[in-house]
Design an enzyme around this catalytic site. Sequence first.
Site, PDB file in Angstrom:
ATOM      1  N   GLU A 114       0.995  -1.228  -0.189  1.00  0.00           N
ATOM      2  CA  GLU A 114      -0.148   0.205   0.050  1.00  0.00           C
ATOM      3  C   GLU A 114       0.724   1.369   0.005  1.00  0.00           C
ATOM      4  OE1 GLU A 114      -0.503  -2.603   1.989  1.00  0.00           O
ATOM      5  OE2 GLU A 114      -2.593  -3.151   1.312  1.00  0.00           O
ATOM      6  N   HIS A 116     -10.341  -6.532   9.041  1.00  0.00           N
ATOM      7  CA  HIS A 116     -11.291  -5.999   8.045  1.00  0.00           C
ATOM      8  C   HIS A 116     -12.421  -5.321   8.355  1.00  0.00           C
ATOM      9  CE1 HIS A 116      -8.752  -9.653   6.776  1.00  0.00           C
ATOM     10  NE2 HIS A 116      -9.163  -9.224   5.533  1.00  0.00           N
TER      11      HIS A 116
END
Lengths: 348, 341
Positions: free
Chosen positions: B74, B141
């Site tokens: 990322e 998540h």
Amino acid sequence: MSELTLGLERAGLQDLYRSLCLTRAAEERLELLQKQGHVTGGLYRSLGQEAGAVGAAYALRRRTDGTGDMLCHTIRAAGALFLFGGELIDYFRQYMAKGTSPTRGREANVHWFDFQKGFVGPVSPLGTMIEIMAGMTLSFRVRGEDRIGIVFYGDGASSTGAWHEGLNFAAVQRCPMILIVENNQWAFSTPTSKNTRVSSFTEKGPGYGIDAEAVDGTDVLAVFDAVRRAALQVRSGGGTHMIELNYFRRKGHAQHDPQDYVDPAVIRAWEKKDPLDLYRSKLLHNEWASEDELVAIEEETFEECRVAAEAAIAEPYPEGTEAVTGVYTDVPTPHPWTRSSSPDPTLA
Amino acid sequence: MDPETPEHLLKTKRGEPVTMLEAISEALFEEMIRDESVFLMGEDIGVYGGAFKVTRDFLSFFGENRVIDTPIAEGGFTGAAAGAAHMGLRPVVEIQFMDFISPAYDVITNYIATSNYRGAGPQPLVIRGPVGGGNRGGPFHSQNVEMAFFHTPGLKIVYPSTARDAKGLLKASIRDDNPVIFEEHKGLYRAPSLREVLPDEDYVVPIGEARIVREGTDITIVTYGAMVHKSVEAAQTMENEDGVSVEIVDLRTLLPLDEDAIVESVKKTNKLLVVHEDTRTGGIAGEIAIRVSEKAFEWLDGPILRVTAIDAPVPYSGPLEDYFLPQTEDVLKAARYLAAY
């Protein structure tokens, strides 16, 4: 001119010397300015490393209309910044935190930008710049532009996650970019042996599927040659490339660092490999320049630095209230209302 | 020959209702058609179409120069987006789950957010992805990430609660010259109750403007994201059972905060409850409370209260997560306390 000159004419060969002298004169001028109290932030010398920046930048396509190659320099690569059109007076303004500096006093030293001339100043966490240059050169590739990028960073930055992530991204995307690792053997007080187990940073290239080459960073012509060859390969679609410059940081990390963790005998040994001295001898030996020509270059660059620094000294610092502008392109930043001097009208 | 627009991206054109996820897909698609400098980067967004299928069929339509599958890094691809933005492109980066934005924290806060101020020029890029709990996603998540970035000047943070706002705000974000963190609550992505018919014409919802979801006179609830819908449920119950009129302000943009909308509503109702799904300490309720204290202290007829998630990682097991998250009953309880104050 012989093969030794790598296709450079007399003027070009002397240009290189001029850039070396300018880098050193500018940094020596900064030392003086710091002693006089004009440089408020850190001062980082590139003594012994000047040839790496100069040789590399000279091999690239430098333009002023936003169509040339992109450079990301470092604090020890000011010669590259100057070759890409960074103005000497702006260099002094930046160090002196003047309101007239390219960043209007927001940022220090070589951390400034001109995308028309093709340079992007680094941020202090240097590994980030590998990611930034990967994206810049990605844009060249997807648009089919005939441009490449070159990014400088130190041996220390090679240990960061950003370095790895940026390089891996660039290699996978075949970004037209050259990484230049300035292996001056020290990351502040940490020797290269404590930053990596490999004996040469070139060993890291194959791990990412890219070519890597080491070069003597004190030899301006050797650097020029290596980067010129790499640029040809990268520009013709060869993907990402890495070059290691080997030399030595002959000063502390910054002026405040007495460098007492380094064996003085080692520093003395590297003094014999001074890139300016070496190249000066070569110019004279091969009769690419006369003594008079070299002295003239040395005097001119000294004088240029003196004049630019004097001019910058006379310029104003920014107004404190300027600190609120430009955080966003469109959203205004309120003044701190607790300060009675605030011009914020809502305080009334 | 140009490929044809995939069927599933034409629902609004056909006058059919869309989910919030479909609205987001349409926004991306239409912006990429409108402006060829817009391109996408992220993990599994190409061939797979994204973990939630937001970019399904984009790769075959736009090609791999505009829909780039990235390594799992990322920081690397967000940094690359920043470099591309310098060169005139307008990247939209997908973080597969916003919990994974943390490796990019360095480049976002040190580089991207400071760029314009440092004189390096604007950073017209969007970092978007799914956030939020309630889906038994566990600690990695389910997070909300707004407050990790709220403290960074130079960023904008957008967090829509409806399909219409999601589409209009995403378009506004892509057209904005500043970096935008765009949070999409995954529990709202396919919620049937959020399906709506969107305007057929090109529209944007301006960044920085809150929306009055529901007018009221007795209490103000300031909220955003999935909590807007729980707050509406609570308000409906309050009206039916207690005869209390609740005004709900959906912030929509967290940074810059629409202080005027908050203050105006508080001056009308004199009572403020802040509801956010994010954890409690350092949540946006604290910032809102101080702003109301600065601008509307004299109008307050009660304490400023907040209903939030508890200060813990997001747990996996159903009973744990349900207890962790603020529920409609929690909102109701706090609002009733405030109404009686």
